[in-house]
Design a protein around this motif. Structure first.
Motif, PDB file in Angstrom:
ATOM      1  N   LYS A 167       2.706   1.009  -6.196  1.00 11.29           N
ATOM      2  CA  LYS A 167       1.881  -0.046  -5.579  1.00 11.29           C
ATOM      3  C   LYS A 167       1.403   0.371  -4.184  1.00 11.29           C
ATOM      4  O   LYS A 167       0.211   0.282  -3.869  1.00 11.29           O
ATOM      5  N   THR A 168       2.343   0.839  -3.355  1.00 12.91           N
ATOM      6  CA  THR A 168       1.945   1.272  -2.008  1.00 12.91           C
ATOM      7  C   THR A 168       1.015   2.481  -2.102  1.00 12.91           C
ATOM      8  O   THR A 168       0.024   2.585  -1.369  1.00 12.91           O
ATOM      9  N   ASN A 224      10.137  -1.452  -8.151  1.00 14.03           N
ATOM     10  CA  ASN A 224      10.229  -0.430  -7.098  1.00 14.03           C
ATOM     11  C   ASN A 224       9.796   0.926  -7.655  1.00 14.03           C
ATOM     12  O   ASN A 224      10.157   1.293  -8.768  1.00 14.03           O
ATOM     13  N   GLY A 225       9.023   1.623  -6.854  1.00 14.58           N
ATOM     14  CA  GLY A 225       8.602   2.971  -7.233  1.00 14.58           C
ATOM     15  C   GLY A 225       7.452   2.996  -8.226  1.00 14.58           C
ATOM     16  O   GLY A 225       7.066   4.062  -8.714  1.00 14.58           O
TER      17      GLY A 225
HETATM   18  N1  LIG Z   1       5.486  10.507   0.926  1.00 15.37           N
HETATM   19  C1  LIG Z   1       5.955  10.645  -0.314  1.00 15.37           C
HETATM   20  N2  LIG Z   1       6.302  11.871  -0.772  1.00 15.37           N
HETATM   21  C2  LIG Z   1       6.770  12.032  -2.032  1.00 15.37           C
HETATM   22  N3  LIG Z   1       6.917  11.018  -2.925  1.00 15.37           N
HETATM   23  C3  LIG Z   1       6.595   9.788  -2.500  1.00 15.37           C
HETATM   24  C4  LIG Z   1       6.107   9.543  -1.186  1.00 15.37           C
HETATM   25  N4  LIG Z   1       5.869   8.215  -1.077  1.00 15.37           N
HETATM   26  C5  LIG Z   1       6.190   7.673  -2.261  1.00 15.37           C
HETATM   27  N5  LIG Z   1       6.630   8.612  -3.118  1.00 15.37           N
HETATM   28  C6  LIG Z   1       7.031   8.382  -4.503  1.00 15.37           C
HETATM   29  O1  LIG Z   1       5.933   7.871  -5.229  1.00 15.37           O
HETATM   30  C7  LIG Z   1       6.359   6.867  -6.156  1.00 15.37           C
HETATM   31  C8  LIG Z   1       5.616   5.580  -5.900  1.00 15.37           C
HETATM   32  O2  LIG Z   1       6.015   5.109  -4.621  1.00 15.37           O
HETATM   33  P1  LIG Z   1       5.437   3.777  -3.986  1.00 15.37           P
HETATM   34  O3  LIG Z   1       5.916   3.719  -2.587  1.00 15.37           O
HETATM   35  O4  LIG Z   1       3.966   3.756  -4.201  1.00 15.37           O
HETATM   36  O5  LIG Z   1       6.113   2.658  -4.886  1.00 15.37           O
HETATM   37  P2  LIG Z   1       6.063   1.075  -4.735  1.00 15.37           P
HETATM   38  O6  LIG Z   1       5.600   0.532  -6.041  1.00 15.37           O
HETATM   39  O7  LIG Z   1       5.304   0.713  -3.529  1.00 15.37           O
HETATM   40  O8  LIG Z   1       7.604   0.732  -4.579  1.00 15.37           O
HETATM   41  P3  LIG Z   1       8.333  -0.421  -3.701  1.00 15.37           P
HETATM   42  O9  LIG Z   1       8.232  -1.669  -4.493  1.00 15.37           O
HETATM   43  O10 LIG Z   1       9.739   0.071  -3.600  1.00 15.37           O
HETATM   44  O11 LIG Z   1       7.668  -0.501  -2.372  1.00 15.37           O
HETATM   45  C9  LIG Z   1       7.862   6.762  -5.990  1.00 15.37           C
HETATM   46  O12 LIG Z   1       8.491   7.547  -6.987  1.00 15.37           O
HETATM   47  C10 LIG Z   1       8.128   7.348  -4.617  1.00 15.37           C
HETATM   48  O13 LIG Z   1       9.390   7.934  -4.538  1.00 15.37           O
END
Ligand SMILES: Nc1ncnc2c1ncn2[C@@H]1O[C@H](COP(=O)(O)OP(=O)(O)OP(=O)(O)O)[C@@H](O)[C@H]1O
Ligand SMILES: [Mg+2]
Length: 262
Positions: free
Chosen positions: A62-63, A58-59
Motif C-alpha cells: 500500500k505504501t 501488512n506488507g
Molecule cells: N525501502 C525498502 N526496501 C526494501 N523493501 C521494502 C522497502 N520498503 C518496503 N519494502 C517491502 O515492500 C513490501 C511492501 O511494503 P509496504 O510498505 O508497501 O507495505 P504496506 O502495505 O504499506 O504495509 P503496512 O500495512 O505494514 O504499512 C514489503 O514486503 C516490505 O518489506
C-alpha cells in the motif's frame, strides 16, 4: 514575487469532471537491492474527485503504491501518468501538485521547529528562486492549521506534540498547498475516536471541494463515508477494486483480514 502564480485555483476549476488523474498500466517496482518486485503489474485508474481507500494486510504494498504515484520510486516495468505528467519523466512536477501524509513519521523531540514551521515545509517544493515563502503561503499555513483544529498549537515545539496532534499537523502540511491529489497513509494512526472523526470530516470536506483522495487505512471503520471505492491489495498485487460495500463484504477481505474487518 515568491509564490506568484501559485495561488490556489478556484474550486470550480477542478471540480469532478471524470478526467483521469492517475493512470497506472502494468506497473511494477522493485526496491533497490531486492529481487522480488514490491508491486507487480498494477493496473489502476483514478478519476478527478474520487475518494479511494487502499486496504490490505501488512506488507501488501500500500505504501509502495502511494510512493509510486508520488513519483518517489522508479518503475521497473509498465507506465503511468499522474495529472497528465509522465511518471518516468516528470516526477518533480507531479510531487508539486500532491499532498502526502507519510506513515509513521517521527520528529526528533528536540527538533528546533514549531508546529507552524512543519506546515510551512509543505511549500518547500514550490518556492520561488529566492526560496522565501510568500505572505500567501504563510496565510495558507495558518488556515490549514485551523482546518485541522490546531490553531492554538501553532507556536508549540513540533517535537513535543502528542502523537495525535502531530498526525493532525502532518495533515495540515499536506493541505496547506491546496493540492490536486492528497495521499494519506494511515492518517488515523495515534488518533482517539474524536480526533479520528474530526480528521475524517476534514478529509471529507477537502474531497467535497474537488481534491482527489487516496487513503490507506487499516482501520476500515474510520474510512469516511464519502469514500465509495476500495482497492484491496495483497503481496504487491491488486486483488479487488470495486465499491466499498463490495470489497468490505468480499470473501477475499475475510480471508486476508481473518474475518476481523466486520
Ligand atoms: N525501502 C525498502 N526496501 C526494501 N523493501 C521494502 C522497502 N520498503 C518496503 N519494502 C517491502 O515492500 C513490501 C511492501 O511494503 P509496504 O510498505 O508497501 O507495505 P504496506 O502495505 O504499506 O504495509 P503496512 O500495512 O505494514 O504499512 C514489503 O514486503 C516490505 O518489506
Ligand atoms: Mg504502509
Amino acid at each position: 514575487m515568491n509564490g506568484a502564480g501559485r495561488r490556489p485555483r478556484p474550486i470550480s476549476s477542478r471540480s469532478s469532471s471524470g478526467e483521469t488523474v492517475i493512470e497506472l498500466r502494468g506497473v511494477s517496482t522493485t526496491y533497490e537491492g531486492e529481487r522480488t518486485p514490491a508491486l507487480h503489474g498494477i493496473d489502476m485508474s483514478v478519476r478527478r474527485g474520487e475518494f479511494v481507500a487502499i486496504v490490505g494486510p501488512n506488507g501488501a504494498g500500500k505504501t509502495t503504491l502511494l510512493e509510486v504515484v508520488l513519483g518517489l520510486l522508479p518503475l521497473s516495468s509498465g507506465r503511468g501518468s499522474v495529472l497528465g505528467c509522465d511518471l518516468a519523466r516528470e516526477r518533480y512536477a507531479i510531487r508539486r501538485r500532491m499532498g502526502y501524509v507519510i506513515q509513521n513519521f517521527e520528529l526528533d523531540p528536540l527538533a528546533p521547529f514549531l508546529a507552524r514551521d512543519v506546515v510551512m515545509m509543505g511549500f518547500a517544493g514550490s518556492l520561488g528562486p529566492l526560496r522565501y515563502p510568500s505572505v500567501h503561503d504563510r496565510e495558507a499555513a495558518v488556515e490549514a492549521l485551523s482546518r485541522v483544529g490546531m490553531s492554538m498549537m501553532a507556536d508549540r515545539p513540533a517535537g513535543k506534540l502528542s502523537g495525535g496532534e502531530f498526525q493532525r499537523l502532518l495533515l495540515a502540511r499536506a493541505l496547506a498547498t491546496d493540492p490536486d491529489i492528497i495521499l494519506l497513509d494511515e492518517p488515523f494512526a495515534n488518533l482517539d475516536a474524536s480526533a479520528r472523526a474530526s480528521v475524517g470530516s476534514v478529509v471529507d470536506r477537502v474531497n467535497q471541494a474537488g481534491a482527489t483522495v487516496l487513503m490507506v487505512s487499516h482501520d476500515l471503520h474510520a474510512i469516511p463515508s464519502r469514500c465509495a471505492r476500495a482497492v484491496l491489495m495483497d503481496r504487491g498485487r491488486i486483488v479487488l477494486d470495486g465499491t466499498m460495500e463490495a470489497v468490505l463484504s468480499s470473501r477475499e477481505i475475510d480471508e486476508l483480514y481473518g474475518g476481523c474487518c466486520h
